[in-house]
Design an enzyme around this catalytic site. Structure first.
Site: not given
Ligand code: GLY
Length: 584
Positions: A417, A399, A462-463, A419, A110, A441
């Protein structure tokens, strides 16, 4: 047998690499490349949104590379052919099943906030200004993640793994409708940066569908990265160019855009590390579901929702939406890149039972407040007095996700990603890649107590939810999706479709989607509204249209070595599923 480090030069993959670096970005017209959403067979499987990336990953498998080698190679190709969703200046999460050790690992690549970022750094910044700015660029994680993944689990060097991407960047790929439309949707902001306009708007317009798009500057960047390694980025010359671009974006003369400079410095890049983290794990219908732990909320939110569904007497679309609503309320309150996330409790059956009590015949009042994952659970507690968390903002289709399985039984689910689709819109001059805007985010604040406020060296929540499901300790399914916070609901809905509604995997992916993230209205594709809208509206749900939710990829293990690779038939233009030895 498990793959050992091999010395495959991959020279064949580089065939034709003498293409002149000075060629224009677009030239000629090539026929569209064939894409298949489903492939069944043996010996290895790949699913991505893009045929060039899938082919490159399969080729690495064919030459003896393992799933990690192929995933890194495929991700680097996506940085060429899906440059608005992936790239070396982005980040991502890998969930990896190691067949020899029978163990699931994860690697967190990340992006991080620079050390100068504080909880107030984004306060009052309009979202659209942050989206296209140096301020939102996080320290990139992908290259460190590739190096760590290859070193820990792969057999190729970074230089070897980058060869397919170098070839695709040099020789070019065929512009499809998706690439064209994504460029067109970004054209106004791309035109505001000299470097971006030069690369992605040749002649002042998006490259036409069917033309060949080449990115010789990215080919050269990858080549040098292979030669010098990640150090070139994390504190070396490429890092210095990134910092310069972030702090002084190349705004086109005459642009009226207010472009906020970033806070990143070279020591921020030097300090970056990709990290191995324990996966999240939850059991569901006797299977083990492994996902990504914080700073992603993917694993905990998918896992909690599955546990809630399991605690209910039945699990149809109403229950899917309600379980997701509750899990998102908890995600907002408890999950971020902070110490003390109550992961074990969020994923406990006791907490799930307590939350499941709130699911009734009708959609619950909005917003659902978070629960109390304190380890002391009651059958049906009174509503928690804690105030609800903020609504999850609107999400785009950004993503990407890829899945690889190899002949030894290793499996990778990999979310990547930058983003926003198009990242922050700023290409590093002469280097052929976009910067991320991952720091959007974070919660912008002020939001006292929010676990996702920015901070020095912090990773935005993040998701992303790369997921691997094991049955009796063996891989059964690997899947993931793009789509911001809708990633979580897409993964969840595919699992519900597959194991609650009994759909075969291709149908489970293709079925129309809805996403309930503790919002007043549930976003849904038209097909979902057509199929379930009347019944669910009668139960108190309200819908707004989202034309497309998630372009997922997956591989299912059908037994006796048979693999089913599945990509989207139509979302994001349709994906590409391949197997090593097709079944007859
Ligand atoms: N940028 C998408 C995520 O990390 O959820």
């Amino acid at each position: 047998m498990i793959a050992r480090r091999i010395a495959v030069p991959l020279a064949g993959i580089l065939a034709g690499s003498s293409v002149l670096l000075t060629q224009p970005a677009t030239a000629g017209v090539s026929p569209p490349v064939e894409k298949r959403p489903v492939a069944e067979g043996y010996g290895g499987a790949v699913s991505t949104v893009d045929p060039d990336a899938s082919r490159a990953a399969l080729e690495v498998l064919r030459r003896g590379g393992n799933a990690v080698d192929a995933a890194v190679a495929g991700a680097a190709v996506l940085g060429v052919t899906e440059p608005y969703s992936a790239g070396l200046a982005g980040g991502g999460f890998i969930v990896y099943y190691d067949a020899r050790r029978k163990k699931v690992h994860t690697i967190d690549g990340r992006e991080t906030a620079p050390r100068a970022m504080t909880s107030a750094s984004l306060e009052g910044v309009p979202l659209d200004e942050a989206v296209t700015s140096g301020l939102s660029a996080g320290v990139p994680g992908s290259v460190a993640q590739w190096e760590l993944a290859l070193r820990r689990f792969g057999t190729l060097s970074l230089r070897q793994a980058l060869q397919p991407a170098i070839r695709v960047a040099r020789e070019g790929f065929t512009v499809d409708r998706t690439f064209h439309d994504q460029t067109a949707a970004n054209a106004a902001r791309f035109a505001d940066f000299t470097s971006t306009a030069r690369l992605f708007l040749p002649g002042g317009a998006p490259p036409p569908v069917g033309s060949t798009f080449r990115n010789p500057e990215l080919a050269e960047t990858y080549r040098l990265l292979g030669r010098y390694g990640g150090r070139w980025l994390y504190g070396g010359g490429l890092g210095a160019e990134i910092v310069k671009t972030v702090k002084n974006p190349p705004v086109a003369p005459g642009s009226a855009r207010n472009v906020r400079p970033g806070l990143m410095e070279l020591p921020d890049l030097r300090a970056y590390r990709a990290l191995e983290r324990p996966p999240t794990r939850t059991t569901y219908k006797g299977m083990d579901v492994y996902g990504m732990a914080p700073p992603s909320s993917g694993g905990s939110t998918v896992g909690e929702a599955l546990n809630i569904l399991e605690a209910l007497p039945e699990a149809g679309m109403h229950e899917y939406l309600e379980a997701s609503r509750l899990a998102f309320a908890d995600r907002g309150r408890y999950v971020g890149d902070v110490p003390g996330v109550p992961l074990e409790e969020l994923l406990s059956d006791g907490f799930a039972k307590e939350r499941a009590c709130l699911v009734g015949e009708r959609a619950m009042p909005h917003p659902a407040p978070p629960g109390n994952p304190d380890g002391a659970y009651e059958p049906c507690p009174a509503a928690d007095p804690a105030p609800p968390t903020a609504e999850t903002p609107a999400e785009g289709p950004e993503t990407t996700h890829l899945v690889v399985a190899d002949r030894w039984g290793n499996v990778v689910a990999y979310n990547i990603t930058i983003e926003s689709t198009g990242g922050n819109g700023i290409v590093v001059p002469g280097r052929g890649f976009l910067l991320n805007n991952e720091l959007t985010d974070f919660t912008f604040g002020p939001a006292p107590g929010d676990p996702n406020l920015p901070g020095p060296g912090k990773r935005p929540r993040s998701s992303m939810a790369p997921t691997i499901v094991l049955a009796d300790g063996r891989p059964l399914l690997a899947l993931g999706s793009p789509g911001g916070s809708t990633i979580i609901t897409t993964v969840l809905q595919i699992l519900v479709n597959r194991w609650e509604l009994g759909m075969p995997l291709p149908e489970a992916l293709a079925a129309p989607r809805a996403t309930q993230r503790n919002t007043a209205q549930t976003q849904a594709e038209q097909g979902f509204i057509d199929r379930y809208g009347a019944e669910l509206t009668a139960r108190g749900h309200a819908f707004t249209l989202n034309p497309e939710i998630g372009a997922a990829t997956a591989v299912e293990f059908l037994g006796r070595g048979r693999l089913q690779a599945v990509a989207e038939p139509s979302r994001r233009g349709g994906g590409s599923a391949l197997v090593m030895i097709p079944a007859r």
